[in-house]
Design an enzyme around this catalytic site. Structure first.
Site, PDB file in Angstrom:
ATOM      1  N   ARG A   1       0.847  -1.199   0.000  1.00 21.83           N
ATOM      2  CA  ARG A   1       0.000   0.000   0.000  1.00 21.83           C
ATOM      3  C   ARG A   1       0.876   1.241   0.000  1.00 21.83           C
ATOM      4  O   ARG A   1       1.953   1.251   0.611  1.00 21.83           O
ATOM      5  CB  ARG A   1      -0.916   0.037   1.216  1.00 21.83           C
ATOM      6  N   ASP A  46      -6.243  -5.778  13.561  1.00 23.12           N
ATOM      7  CA  ASP A  46      -4.969  -5.071  13.703  1.00 23.12           C
ATOM      8  C   ASP A  46      -4.845  -4.569  15.146  1.00 23.12           C
ATOM      9  O   ASP A  46      -4.631  -3.386  15.394  1.00 23.12           O
ATOM     10  CB  ASP A  46      -4.874  -3.905  12.713  1.00 23.12           C
ATOM     11  N   CYS A  62       0.734 -14.602  13.136  1.00 22.45           N
ATOM     12  CA  CYS A  62       2.099 -14.180  12.793  1.00 22.45           C
ATOM     13  C   CYS A  62       2.601 -13.287  13.917  1.00 22.45           C
ATOM     14  O   CYS A  62       1.817 -12.594  14.568  1.00 22.45           O
ATOM     15  CB  CYS A  62       2.142 -13.529  11.418  1.00 22.45           C
ATOM     16  N   TRP A  86       6.046  -3.400  10.153  1.00 18.96           N
ATOM     17  CA  TRP A  86       5.432  -4.190   9.081  1.00 18.96           C
ATOM     18  C   TRP A  86       6.141  -3.867   7.774  1.00 18.96           C
ATOM     19  O   TRP A  86       5.871  -2.841   7.148  1.00 18.96           O
ATOM     20  CB  TRP A  86       3.948  -3.850   8.988  1.00 18.96           C
TER      21      TRP A  86
HETATM   22  C1  BEZ Z   1       0.527  -2.554   6.653  1.00 18.09           C
HETATM   23  O1  BEZ Z   1       0.157  -2.356   5.495  1.00 18.09           O
HETATM   24  O2  BEZ Z   1       1.597  -2.111   7.069  1.00 18.09           O
HETATM   25  C2  BEZ Z   1      -0.353  -3.302   7.570  1.00 18.09           C
HETATM   26  C3  BEZ Z   1      -1.574  -3.733   7.109  1.00 18.09           C
HETATM   27  C4  BEZ Z   1      -2.378  -4.427   7.987  1.00 18.09           C
HETATM   28  C5  BEZ Z   1      -1.982  -4.666   9.288  1.00 18.09           C
HETATM   29  C6  BEZ Z   1      -0.758  -4.221   9.725  1.00 18.09           C
HETATM   30  C7  BEZ Z   1       0.063  -3.539   8.865  1.00 18.09           C
END
Ligand code: BEZ
Length: 398
Positions: A56, A280, A325, A359
């Site tokens: 993203r 999340d 995870c 992340w």
């Molecule tokens: C991310 O795009 O960094 C992300 C997406 C979902 C959960 C945690 C991180």
């Protein structure tokens, strides 16, 4: 440097996607590289467990938007090495309460950062989100943004591509079941002890995901981190015609519990016929990776299932499969990723390069390049000033 199977130019500690990507880039610079993995390659015990991640561009910080865009040519380079599609471009949908600030940021801030970086996106009302993207019963105050370059990452194929490259490279040796138990600095070299023997190199790249502290403790420092054992669930599609984008919903917590969820479209490489939806947040963060189990927290799964039932279309209400995870998160606000040399008091600190926390799935190809640059050249063209260790580390008492 001396040539033998014990001596290398660089030892990479951690054989997950970031470590393998560092080895890939090191090999491209003809650096003789040893990758040490404490478990087995492709294990499911770290932050790369599971096989899908979100690519993203929206981030609340401009420097993150910049870095993720800079990662695109490195994804293309990796893509050129495999016939398997690594990124399934379905777009990123961020929506929810525009006032909410979460670990992923805030929608309005992300819009500002995207505008500043001239990244195209569209804004959406709650009604438009429901009409275009099949969510339902959203509060009318919700807003959203859609950014078309978002994608589902085939993480398994990404790791496989890097692994295959390294396996074929004459510059890379990979050893698994090789936990590092001791690191000794001898003048300009590091002696790294594992059950498979002692290996020597002038440079270290440390990228063992959530297990970072067990490695850097051997060098006399620790990261201030908390650990999330994140739960995911797979819901069977009852409406094959409905395809979701990758998405994230920002909502205020309910009582003491988080209330943010994210999800994926159906992807061919991960339970076809199902979509993955995850929370999340965690109800109980861990203080050490040793506390984790492979069992997802049932309350987190139940919260997620309740949200899915209320707000999504064309899915069975109860998930069929689950996964976890484990991710290490820096305790320092606004410092998701840490990329730096070891602290100055560690001998030969400029020869020790570290990536820890956050992340980073979307950054895998470019992160390997950054770590390789730092190890071989001592600097990188990428702006990593925001990821400096700063106060994120401490010196454990002897
Ligand atoms: C991310 O795009 O960094 C992300 C997406 C979902 C959960 C945690 C991180």
């Amino acid at each position: 440097m001396e040539s033998s199977e014990k001596h290398f130019d660089v030892i990479v500690i951690g054989g997950g996607p970031i470590g393998l990507s560092a080895a890939f880039h090191l090999s491209r610079m003809s650096a003789r590289t040893l990758v040490l993995e404490q478990f087995t390659f492709f294990n499911q015990l770290g932050s790369s467990a599971g096989v899908s991640r979100q690519f993203r561009i929206p981030y609340p910080e401009e420097y993150m938007v910049k870095l993720v865009r800079q990662s695109v040519p490195f994804w293309e380079e990796l893509q050129s090495l495999t016939p398997v599609q690594l990124l399934d471009k379905v777009g990123t949908l961020w929506f929810g309460d525009p006032k909410v600030h979460s670990s992923e940021g805030n929608i309005a801030q992300a819009e500002k950062a995207l505008t500043a970086e001239k990244v195209p996106y569209t804004t959406l009302t709650a009604a438009e989100i429901e009409r275009r993207f099949h969510f339902r019963n959203l509060p009318s105050s919700y807003t959203g943004l859609f950014q078309a370059d978002g994608a589902s990452i085939d993480l398994k194929a990404t790791i496989q591509t890097l692994y295959n490259w390294n396996l074929a490279s004459r510059f890379v040796t990979m050893k698994d079941e090789a936990p590092v138990t001791r690191i000794v600095t001898r003048q300009k070299e590091f002696e790294v002890t594992t059950p498979l023997g002692v290996f020597v190199a002038e440079k270290l790249v440390i990228a063992p995901g959530p297990y970072v502290n067990s490695v850097i403790n051997l060098l006399g420092f620790q990261i201030q981190a908390t650990y999330w054992n994140m739960a995911s669930a797979f819901y069977r599609k009852t409406r094959p015609d409905i395809q979701y984008p990758t998405w994230f919903v920002f909502q205020n917590p309910v009582g003491a519990n988080g209330n943010q969820f994210y999800g994926f479209p159906e992807v061919s490489w991960n339970y076809p016929g199902y979509v993955r939806v995850a929370s999340d947040f965690v109800i109980q963060p861990l203080t050490s990776p040793t506390q984790r189990t492979l069992v997802p927290n049932p309350e987190e799964l139940a919260f997620t299932a309740a949200w899915v039932k209320e707000h999504m279309t064309g899915l069975e209400p109860a998930p069929q499969f689950t996964s976890t995870c484990l991710v290490a998160l820096s305790k320092i606000p606004n410092k998701e990723l840490l990329i730096d040399f070891a602290p100055a008091y560690v001998p030969n600190h400029k020869n020790i390069v570290l990536y820890a926390t956050g992340w980073a799935g979307k950054f895998v190809p470019v992160m390997g390049k950054i770590l390789s640059d730092l190890a071989l050249d001592g600097h990188t063209q990428f702006d990593i000033s925001h990821f400096a260790l700063g106060h994120a580390y401490f010196k454990p008492l002897p």
